[in-house]
Design a protein around this motif. Structure first.
Motif, mmCIF file in Angstrom:
data_model
loop_
_atom_site.group_PDB
_atom_site.id
_atom_site.type_symbol
_atom_site.label_atom_id
_atom_site.label_comp_id
_atom_site.label_asym_id
_atom_site.label_seq_id
_atom_site.Cartn_x
_atom_site.Cartn_y
_atom_site.Cartn_z
ATOM 1 N N UNK A 69 9.204 84.194 -38.155
ATOM 2 C CA UNK A 69 9.776 83.632 -36.912
ATOM 3 C C UNK A 69 10.892 84.410 -36.655
ATOM 4 N N UNK A 70 11.934 84.487 -37.558
ATOM 5 C CA UNK A 70 13.267 85.048 -37.490
ATOM 6 C C UNK A 70 13.356 86.215 -36.940
ATOM 7 N N UNK A 71 12.364 87.047 -37.716
ATOM 8 C CA UNK A 71 12.232 88.533 -37.357
ATOM 9 C C UNK A 71 11.748 88.683 -36.025
ATOM 10 N N UNK A 72 10.782 88.023 -35.600
ATOM 11 C CA UNK A 72 10.231 87.902 -34.257
ATOM 12 C C UNK A 72 11.354 87.541 -33.272
ATOM 13 N N UNK A 73 12.132 86.593 -33.703
ATOM 14 C CA UNK A 73 13.033 86.056 -32.711
ATOM 15 C C UNK A 73 14.159 87.120 -32.389
ATOM 16 N N UNK A 74 14.348 87.870 -33.434
ATOM 17 C CA UNK A 74 15.464 88.817 -33.315
ATOM 18 C C UNK A 74 15.026 89.992 -32.505
ATOM 19 N N UNK A 75 13.631 90.483 -32.686
ATOM 20 C CA UNK A 75 13.354 91.718 -32.020
ATOM 21 C C UNK A 75 12.635 91.394 -30.900
ATOM 22 N N UNK A 76 12.093 90.303 -30.532
ATOM 23 C CA UNK A 76 11.513 90.390 -29.275
ATOM 24 C C UNK A 76 12.191 89.293 -28.419
ATOM 25 N N UNK A 77 12.392 88.009 -28.962
ATOM 26 C CA UNK A 77 12.912 86.806 -28.149
ATOM 27 C C UNK A 77 14.461 87.123 -27.545
ATOM 28 N N UNK A 78 15.274 87.668 -28.365
ATOM 29 C CA UNK A 78 16.693 87.943 -28.061
ATOM 30 C C UNK A 78 16.947 88.945 -27.328
ATOM 31 N N UNK A 79 15.981 89.838 -26.692
ATOM 32 C CA UNK A 79 16.085 90.881 -25.698
ATOM 33 C C UNK A 79 16.567 90.443 -24.545
ATOM 34 N N UNK A 80 17.291 90.900 -23.762
ATOM 35 C CA UNK A 80 17.686 90.533 -22.321
ATOM 36 C C UNK A 80 16.506 91.000 -21.394
ATOM 37 N N UNK A 81 16.125 89.981 -20.281
ATOM 38 C CA UNK A 81 15.247 90.223 -19.694
ATOM 39 C C UNK A 81 15.627 90.506 -18.073
ATOM 40 N N UNK A 82 15.133 91.749 -17.626
ATOM 41 C CA UNK A 82 15.517 92.177 -16.506
ATOM 42 C C UNK A 82 15.204 91.248 -15.166
ATOM 43 N N UNK A 83 15.893 91.056 -14.340
ATOM 44 C CA UNK A 83 15.917 90.069 -13.289
ATOM 45 C C UNK A 83 15.453 90.774 -12.139
ATOM 46 N N UNK A 84 14.362 91.140 -12.240
ATOM 47 C CA UNK A 84 13.709 92.116 -11.274
ATOM 48 C C UNK A 84 12.370 91.133 -10.670
ATOM 49 N N UNK A 85 12.169 91.266 -9.348
ATOM 50 C CA UNK A 85 11.086 90.540 -8.955
ATOM 51 C C UNK A 85 9.791 91.415 -8.770
ATOM 52 N N UNK A 86 8.747 90.937 -9.372
ATOM 53 C CA UNK A 86 7.537 91.885 -9.619
ATOM 54 C C UNK A 86 6.471 91.492 -8.662
ATOM 55 N N UNK A 87 6.966 90.358 -7.762
ATOM 56 C CA UNK A 87 6.001 89.922 -6.933
ATOM 57 C C UNK A 87 6.082 90.485 -5.438
ATOM 58 N N UNK A 88 5.172 91.218 -4.812
ATOM 59 C CA UNK A 88 5.181 91.699 -3.508
ATOM 60 C C UNK A 88 3.964 91.087 -2.620
ATOM 61 N N UNK A 89 4.468 90.644 -1.511
ATOM 62 C CA UNK A 89 3.639 89.946 -0.646
ATOM 63 C C UNK A 89 2.398 90.903 -0.232
ATOM 64 N N UNK A 90 1.183 90.601 0.186
ATOM 65 C CA UNK A 90 0.069 91.402 0.501
ATOM 66 C C UNK A 90 0.463 91.653 2.125
ATOM 67 N N UNK A 91 0.240 92.664 2.393
ATOM 68 C CA UNK A 91 0.298 93.277 3.640
ATOM 69 C C UNK A 91 -0.766 92.710 4.631
ATOM 70 N N UNK A 92 -0.681 92.079 5.743
ATOM 71 C CA UNK A 92 -1.474 91.515 6.704
ATOM 72 C C UNK A 92 -1.508 92.354 7.888
#
Length: 95
Positions: A69-92
């Protein structure tokens, strides 16, 4: 480096003692006496009781799980998440 050698030495000593305690053997031997064949069984049990073996395995699993848990917490969970929106509305289709 000296500290690591010290811990490695303690680990090896612990593993040798543990291997000595968990050695379990069963053997069958045939003894020829005249015309009859006698079969003898030899059984050497564990050096430690079964409940203690279960406790040691449980503690080892807890330590291994906590370390993982400690190893995975340091390598994966502590990384900064980019604040980008990945949702794009469908074109009508608007006519």
């Amino acid at each position: 480096m000296q500290l690591m050698k010290k811990h490695a030495t303690y680990l090896v000593i612990f593993l040798v003692l543990l291997a000595h305690c968990i050695q379990e053997s069963e053997a069958t031997r045939r003894v020829l006496r005249g015309r009859r064949t006698l079969t003898r069984r030899y059984f050497a049990g564990l050096g430690i009781p079964g409940w203690l073996l279960a406790v040691i395995v449980g503690i080892a699993e807890l330590i291994l799980g906590g370390t993982l848990y400690l190893v995975l917490n340091r390598t994966i969970l502590s990384k900064q998440v980019a604040e980008t929106n990945t949702y794009t509305p469908a074109k009508q289709n608007e006519v």
